[in-house]
Design a protein around this motif. Structure first.
Motif, short mmCIF file in Angstrom:
data_model
loop_
_atom_site.label_atom_id
_atom_site.label_comp_id
_atom_site.label_asym_id
_atom_site.label_seq_id
_atom_site.Cartn_x
_atom_site.Cartn_y
_atom_site.Cartn_z
N UNK A 199 0.84 -1.19 0.00
CA UNK A 199 0.00 0.00 0.00
C UNK A 199 0.88 1.25 0.00
N UNK A 200 2.17 1.05 0.30
CA UNK A 200 3.17 2.12 0.22
C UNK A 200 4.26 1.65 -0.74
N UNK A 201 4.02 1.68 -2.03
CA UNK A 201 5.04 1.21 -2.96
C UNK A 201 6.29 2.07 -2.90
N UNK A 202 7.40 1.45 -3.16
CA UNK A 202 8.70 2.11 -3.11
C UNK A 202 9.29 2.05 -4.52
N UNK A 203 9.71 3.19 -5.03
CA UNK A 203 10.25 3.26 -6.38
C UNK A 203 11.71 3.64 -6.35
N UNK A 204 12.50 2.95 -7.13
CA UNK A 204 13.93 3.22 -7.26
C UNK A 204 14.16 3.98 -8.56
N UNK A 205 14.77 5.17 -8.45
CA UNK A 205 15.04 6.02 -9.60
C UNK A 205 16.55 6.14 -9.83
N UNK A 206 16.91 6.31 -11.10
CA UNK A 206 18.28 6.66 -11.47
C UNK A 206 18.27 8.01 -12.17
#
Length: 468
Positions: free
Chosen positions: A228-235
């Motif tokens: 419900x709290x997605x975590x996104x990895x960015x470059x």
């Protein structure tokens, strides 16, 4: 030296763990024994590692260190090899290591840590995959900050590289001396700083709230559900970030700052975009709605007397920045980047405001209070978005020796379920010079709807790539 002492700053930090996942390509059959031996040599000169954080009976509400309660066999454990169906190391590397909480691609074993005192200072666990392994390290936040953990990992790497017959490690006692962060006169009445709040109901204190997050989060660790709290990895590719930084620095002098650092620029970008994603259409136009953020600031060179740059403790302040919501949202839509530069300048002013005098006010006030559990290190109005930077960690420089090699990716082992961003150390990119600059990676946590909006924002798409 009094090894049991924890500074007033340590007393008001969240009483929880934070940690890192280090990815190695080593397939050497002896890597675990090498790690064990190396950690044992570090623990011989840093006694905190075999300590527990316990309640301080002499000052109820405070905590202290109790030494020689732990053993290396408890601190570092071998989890288990990953099942055959788990993707191998080369696949993880090819996909830029999408390894962090709630990732469906791979999830290493996370050490078990207790939710309440007594807390072991450090726990580490190894998960083997085909073609490499993951080392997960958790440390207690009241004992070490991110830079201190980086220094510990560097010492561990040096010890492993030297081998069993190598010279023993040495350390300056100044790197361990927390007394430089003690109060000046605990019996005198000190004024309450603006960013230290008193908690009337302890059940809702920040530290206990985060502890509850951690308890519930530990139940998630073995098998991540649909979040419900997605975590996104960015470059953020180096060449794009460099161009943005150069453009925004053209406005620096007119905005009253000498320069805008890479951290200022990245923080402005993610704060503006996260605010846009978390705001309703009416909020974006409101003339009275304001937002705040908290940005961690290393104070080793700011505090007087100055702490060593490689100080092995907690030495950071938190800059709180307030800004009109409509200005933050507008910064995501304008193409001149002047509005975004204004956000970065506000962050720079906030960071520059973390001075020796400000930190001494906080330290003296906390040290004069009978029960630090009643204190929260934040303004009365909680910041809506928190940014912590690990950008200065030298994880990728450390050589762990020929049998282990170098860490190829750093990821976050635990992240609070809250609107926040972790700026990771840069990884060398195509456009870097001398290996000193590289792509910047971010880990962002938002609620599902807000994360969906963030992923679609044009400004984020211009400078950041999602690592699936």
């Amino acid at each position: 030296m009094d090894w049991e002492y924890l500074s007033p700053l340590d007393q008001i930090l969240p009483r929880m763990y934070f940690g890192e996942i280090l990815c190695f390509p080593s397939t050497d059959p002896n890597f675990f024994s090498i790690l064990q031996h190396g950690l044992r040599k570090v623990a011989a000169i840093v006694p905190h590692l075999t300590s527990f954080v316990v309640d301080d009976d002499t000052r109820p509400g405070n905590i202290r260190l109790e030494h020689k309660r732990d053993a290396i066999d408890n601190i570092l454990v071998y989890g288990q090899d990953s099942p055959e169906e788990i993707l191998d190391y080369d696949t993880l590397k090819r996909t830029s290591f999408p390894i962090f909480p709630q990732s469906s691609l791979f999830y290493p074993h996370i050490p078990d840590v207790p939710p309440v005192a007594p807390w072991p200072v450090i726990r580490a666990e190894v998960t083997r995959v085909r073609g490499g392994f993951m080392l997960v390290v958790l440390v207690h936040h009241c004992v070490f900050d991110g830079l201190a953990l980086s220094e510990l990992l560097g010492m561990w790497a040096t010890s492993c590289a030297r081998g069993a017959l190598g010279q023993p490690l040495e350390i300056s006692q100044a790197r361990l001396n927390r007394r430089l962060l003690q109060g000046e006169d605990s019996k005198r009445v000190h004024p309450q700083p603006a960013d230290i709040s008193r908690v009337i109901n302890r059940l809702f204190s920040l530290s206990q709230t985060i502890s509850l997050f951690t308890q519930s989060f530990n139940q998630i660790l073995t098998k991540p559900p649909q979040p419900s709290w997605p975590i996104t990895l960015y470059r953020l590719p180096y060449h794009k970030l460099r161009g943005l930084k150069q453009t925004m620095n053209k406005f620096a002098s007119s905005l009253g700052v000498q320069f805008l650092s890479t951290n200022d620029v990245v923080s402005a970008l993610i704060w503006s975009c996260a605010t846009m994603a978390m705001s309703t259409p009416s909020q974006r136009l409101s003339l009275i709605s304001h937002c705040s953020t908290g940005v961690s600031v290393n104070i080793r060179s700011r505090i007087q007397p100055r702490l060593p740059d490689d100080f092995l403790g907690c030495a950071f302040g938190v800059a709180y920045i307030n800004m009109a919501r409509r200005k933050l949202c507008a910064a995501t839509e304008e193409t001149s980047f002047e509005s975004l530069a204004r956000v970065a300048a506000a962050i720079r002013h906030g960071v520059d405001g973390i001075t020796n005098n400000k930190m001494k006010e906080i330290i003296n006030y906390v040290d004069s209070q009978e029960d630090s559990r009643k204190l929260q290190w934040r303004p009365k109005k909680l910041n809506q978005f928190y940014i912590t930077s690990w950008a200065n960690q030298r994880i990728y420089d450390a050589d762990w020796g020929p049998q282990i090699g170098k860490c190829e990716a750093l990821r976050v082992a635990q992240i609070a379920l809250a609107p926040m961003c972790v700026i990771l150390p840069s990884r060398v990119g195509v456009g870097s010079k001398g290996g000193k600059c590289g792509d910047v990676e971010l880990i962002v946590s938002l609620e599902s709807l807000h994360m969906e909006r963030l992923r679609k924002l044009k400004l984020m798409g211009m400078f950041a790539e999602i690592i699936q």
